[in-house]
Scaffold this active site. Sequence first.
Site, PDB file in Angstrom:
ATOM      1  N   GLU A 218       0.867  -1.188   0.000  1.00 31.08           N
ATOM      2  CA  GLU A 218       0.000   0.000   0.000  1.00 31.08           C
ATOM      3  C   GLU A 218       0.898   1.230   0.000  1.00 31.08           C
ATOM      4  OE1 GLU A 218      -3.463   0.244   2.772  1.00 31.08           O
ATOM      5  OE2 GLU A 218      -3.238   2.422   2.516  1.00 31.08           O
TER       6      GLU A 218
ATOM      7  N   HIS B 279       1.903   4.758  -2.129  1.00 29.21           N
ATOM      8  CA  HIS B 279       1.152   5.639  -3.024  1.00 29.21           C
ATOM      9  C   HIS B 279       2.008   6.618  -3.812  1.00 29.21           C
ATOM     10  CE1 HIS B 279      -2.223   3.888  -1.065  1.00 29.21           C
ATOM     11  NE2 HIS B 279      -1.913   4.404   0.104  1.00 29.21           N
TER      12      HIS B 279
ATOM     13  N   HIS C 240      -8.955   0.328  -1.243  1.00 32.31           N
ATOM     14  CA  HIS C 240      -8.321   1.297  -0.347  1.00 32.31           C
ATOM     15  C   HIS C 240      -9.385   2.239   0.204  1.00 32.31           C
ATOM     16  CE1 HIS C 240      -6.018   4.870   0.794  1.00 32.31           C
ATOM     17  NE2 HIS C 240      -4.990   4.058   0.939  1.00 32.31           N
TER      18      HIS C 240
ATOM     19  N   ASP D 129       2.102   2.478   3.676  1.00 33.96           N
ATOM     20  CA  ASP D 129       1.283   3.668   3.385  1.00 33.96           C
ATOM     21  C   ASP D 129       2.133   4.882   3.021  1.00 33.96           C
ATOM     22  OD1 ASP D 129      -1.203   4.715   2.901  1.00 33.96           O
ATOM     23  OD2 ASP D 129      -1.718   5.090   4.985  1.00 33.96           O
TER      24      ASP D 129
HETATM   25 MN    MN Z   1      -3.092   4.292   1.962  1.00 30.64          MN
END
Ligand code: MN
Length: 363
Positions: A40, A42, A204, A325
């Site tokens: 995850e 980004h 998500h 993240d």
């Molecule tokens: Mn995220």
Amino acid sequence: MTIRRRQFLLAAASVSVAASGISTAEGAQKKIPLRCVGVEEHFSIPEIVAAMRSANRVYSNDLDIEYLYATAPADLAQTEAALVDFETLRLPAMDQAGVAKQVLSLTAPGVQVFKPDVALEFARLANDRVAEVVKRHPDRFAAMVALPPQDPQGAVAEMERGIQKLGFNGFIINSHTHGEYLDQAKFWPILEAAQALDRPIYIHPRSPSPAMAAPMTDYNMSGALWGFGVEAGTHAVRLIASGTLDRFPKLKVVFGHMGEAIPYWLSRLDINAVPGADSRIKNQLLPSEYFRRNLWIAVTGMPDPLVLQYCVKKIGADRILWSTDYPYAPAAPAVQLLDDAGLTDAQRELISHRNAESIFHLT
Ligand code: MN
């Protein structure tokens, strides 16, 4: 953006914890170093960053946009700079924290806030751009296909292009699209394509759909504090209770944030969603049974060893993926988590990379 997320971001830029995968917290007992593959992680592209500020291109002008602009300008600028960068900030941060590979995804709310034609155009642009990055650093990056659910036909074409032509490894969908969810028949072609292409959909979070939003607003609860998890967790329960996972029995779906609370709720879901007991609840298997067939979770944003221990016991180490993240949270606590949860080396290897390599077909 919350203060906590801003602090994470600042910490990410100057992380000082040596994260080799070798724990110092447990004294002499050294653990084997791990290959950490984040699922995850980004990015964005300047064109989408700019378009988010352009009201005439956005048709779903909801809490995500409010959330974005509630961020202090300097913090927003720092986040945006981190999102559009791949080599100057990101690779050194990965090296410092001991992250071997990021599976990149277009940051929430993705292209789902744009009008359908603009959304498809931006999804293609983002996918083309990140394909170049993966091509330059195939050992460090892989990618998920960005797609516009508001244009199911265009989405399917882009999913096929992303996997077959660009060599991507999965799909990113940021929960609801204009208040609608993936169990609804209009989206079935997308689920069918994901199943046929044998790559996971990563669902998500984003801010709650308009129908769920009202109680989230007065205390700024729509984001990572609460609304993200409730929104994505609701999406998970809809996929189960609607029978969608029976219609697409080979569909693979990943939820971040330790499964958006679903593993904690699982025994209660099983009691209240017994197949056939209520005509409005359509699932043919117990909710817990979908965790042995269709569902995976990632550890995102929950560096709590007790929660990871619980999830390993409840759904199994083979259903759990690792993630940080980026750039919203630092990687070091997520690396440390793998050493602090009392796991066996086999479990640590599954969670840190083996499960991800298997379901995303990473090489
Ligand atoms: Mn995220």
